[in-house]
Design an enzyme around this catalytic site. Structure first.
Site, PDB file in Angstrom:
ATOM      1  CB  SER A 135      63.566 -14.934   0.628  1.00 39.08           C
ATOM      2  OG  SER A 135      62.834 -15.158  -0.313  1.00 39.08           O
ATOM      3  CG  LEU A 162      55.142 -12.036   3.061  1.00 41.00           C
ATOM      4  CD1 LEU A 162      53.790 -11.932   2.935  1.00 41.00           C
ATOM      5  CD2 LEU A 162      55.692 -13.446   3.813  1.00 41.00           C
ATOM      6  CG  ASP A 189      61.069 -11.844  -5.480  1.00 46.83           C
ATOM      7  OD1 ASP A 189      60.783 -11.655  -6.641  1.00 46.83           O
ATOM      8  OD2 ASP A 189      61.906 -12.646  -5.257  1.00 46.83           O
ATOM      9  CG  ASN A 191      60.775 -15.370  -8.021  1.00 44.57           C
ATOM     10  OD1 ASN A 191      60.449 -15.322  -6.979  1.00 44.57           O
ATOM     11  ND2 ASN A 191      61.958 -14.933  -8.421  1.00 44.57           N
ATOM     12  CG  ASP A 239      65.725 -11.151  -8.865  1.00 47.94           C
ATOM     13  OD1 ASP A 239      66.842 -11.430  -9.418  1.00 47.94           O
ATOM     14  OD2 ASP A 239      65.349 -11.779  -7.826  1.00 47.94           O
TER      15      ASP A 239
HETATM   16  O1  OSB Z   1      64.007 -14.274  -6.350  1.00 43.13           O
HETATM   17  O2  OSB Z   1      64.960 -13.990  -5.019  1.00 43.13           O
HETATM   18  C1  OSB Z   1      64.717 -14.592  -5.464  1.00 43.13           C
HETATM   19  C2  OSB Z   1      65.703 -17.931  -4.474  1.00 43.13           C
HETATM   20  C3  OSB Z   1      65.948 -18.857  -5.951  1.00 43.13           C
HETATM   21  C4  OSB Z   1      65.747 -18.324  -6.955  1.00 43.13           C
HETATM   22  C5  OSB Z   1      65.215 -16.660  -6.842  1.00 43.13           C
HETATM   23  C6  OSB Z   1      65.025 -16.046  -5.591  1.00 43.13           C
HETATM   24  C7  OSB Z   1      65.437 -16.696  -4.373  1.00 43.13           C
HETATM   25  C8  OSB Z   1      65.156 -16.170  -3.085  1.00 43.13           C
HETATM   26  C9  OSB Z   1      66.308 -16.796  -1.966  1.00 43.13           C
HETATM   27  O3  OSB Z   1      64.224 -15.181  -2.989  1.00 43.13           O
HETATM   28  C10 OSB Z   1      66.601 -15.703  -0.945  1.00 43.13           C
HETATM   29  C11 OSB Z   1      67.808 -16.419  -0.080  1.00 43.13           C
HETATM   30  O4  OSB Z   1      68.816 -16.886  -0.836  1.00 43.13           O
HETATM   31  O5  OSB Z   1      67.575 -16.355   1.000  1.00 43.13           O
HETATM   32 MG    MG Z   2      63.947 -12.377  -6.290  1.00 42.38          MG
END
Ligand code: OSB
Ligand code: MG
Length: 369
Positions: A135, A162, A189, A191, A239
């Site tokens: 990620s 990304l 992603d 979020n 997610d």
């Molecule tokens: O949305 O996947 C997510 C890290 C912190 C909070 C949310 C996310 C993430 C990552 C990290 O994408 C992925 C990893 O641990 O390598």
């Molecule tokens: Mg995510």
């Protein structure tokens, strides 16, 4: 099994590089480790909540309080703790799934160490190594992003994800697609950072042949995800929205996603994660294991989970070196894009006393009474 104590260990561990998402930048991980002590064994787990309530509503201090005041006393007061009933025993607390997951996993690890069984075997894992993606945070420039992606591909990662947000989406995705070609497994992603006013960019992303678009809208808005999914050919993955097997089944039935990211902390533990895995398998939806920048403690358990059969997409289980200079367990190392599933009892890794001492900020012991 009788539980004698639960310990909380607060650590601060610098990240090898800052990690920026639509909700902020992390320079270090604030790790809450939970240790379950029985007369026979000690079990470890990592609470994945981050320091501020900006990914979900949970945060480290809140998780510690809920464990100290509610979850630990409930289990410490029992003559016999049954690992298959912990979810039921802790259900009197609403939400706080990351806190519950950490307590359940620490006790489960102690139980499995007593029994000599690995977590992967207990969960029903069927593979001895799991496929890994990486990620990649929002970068300072396109050049910086391209060199980070090049480095990860050099390391052998099998999929690049990304992080995007409105204003950092089409341009970085186009640049990575152009630089690394049509065969790169590439996903994004968001979020939860999009809404009706920025929907246009998500539709434009459809032309880049992405593996998936992860969580574009707020967690509660299942309908917005279903509408987007019906308008684009790219798969929508959830997610933040996914918190239980029941709500996963409902999201899939509503057409809101065709891929599910399972994060054990977000859903309340590995047993609920297995139920989500099973529901998705029954509904024909592939899953992958998400990450929260875990140390070796959380990573070991995630890798065990990802050994289940319906984890058919590369997971956010990167090698220790992607996150930390020195991990707190033996480091996880990438071999041709895969991590080996630990085979020892419980989570199958040990917490190194010197690493714990190096990073520990405070600790406390919770006992009955
Ligand atoms: O949305 O996947 C997510 C890290 C912190 C909070 C949310 C996310 C993430 C990552 C990290 O994408 C992925 C990893 O641990 O390598
Ligand atoms: Mg995510």
């Amino acid at each position: 099994m009788k539980l004698e104590a639960i310990e909380l260990h607060h650590l601060t561990i610098p990240l090898v590089s800052k990690f920026t998402t639509s909700f902020g930048t992390q320079h270090a991980r604030s790790v809450l480790l939970v240790k379950a002590v029985t007369s026979q064994a000690e079990g470890w787990a990592e609470c994945v909540s981050i320091i501020d309530p900006v990914y979900t509503s949970e945060h480290v201090d809140g998780a510690a309080l809920v464990i100290r005041q509610y979850l630990a006393p409930k289990l410490l007061g029992q003559e016999n703790v049954d690992v298959n009933r912990i979810g039921h025993d802790l259900a009197f607390v609403v939400g706080h799934r990351m806190a519950k997951a950490a307590v359940e996993t620490a006790v489960l690890d102690a139980f499995l160490r007593e029994s000599g069984m690995s977590l992967a075997t207990f969960l029903g894992g069927t593979r001895d190594e799991v496929a890994c993606g990486v990620s990649v945070g929002i970068a300072d420039s396109i050049d910086s992003l391209l060199s980070q992606v090049a480095g990860h591909l050099e390391s052998g990662y099998l999929r690049i994800k990304l992080k995007i947000r409105p204003g950092w989406d089409i341009e970085p995705v186009r640049a990575v697609r152009d630089a690394f070609g049509p065969h790169l497994l590439l996903s994004v992603d968001a979020n939860t950072s999009y809404d009706a006013s920025t929907l246009r960019s998500l539709i434009e992303l459809d032309e880049f042949d992405l593996l998936m678009i992860e969580q574009p809208f707020i967690a509660e808005d299942i309908d917005a995800h279903a509408r987007l999914a019906s308008r684009i050919k790219t798969a929508v993955c959830l997610d933040e929205s996914i918190v239980s097997a029941a709500n996963t089944a409902s999201a899939i039935a509503h057409g809101a996603c065709s891929i599910v990211n399972i994060k054990p902390g977000r859903v309340g533990g590995y047993l609920e994660s297995r139920r989500i895995h099973d529901v998705c398998a029954a509904m024909g939806v592939p899953v992958w294991c998400g990450g929260m920048l875990e140390t070796g403690v959380g990573r070991a358990a995630n890798v065990a989970l990802a050994s289940l059969p319906n984890f058919t997409l590369p997971n956010d289980t990167s090698a220790s070196a992607r996150y930390f200079e020195t991990d707190i367990t033996e480091p996880f190392e990438l071999r041709d894009g895969y991590l080996r599933v630990p085979t020892g009892p419980g989570i199958g890794v040990e917490v190194a006393a010197d690493a714990l001492a190096l990073y520990e900020v405070s600790s406390e012991i919770i006992t009955a009474d």
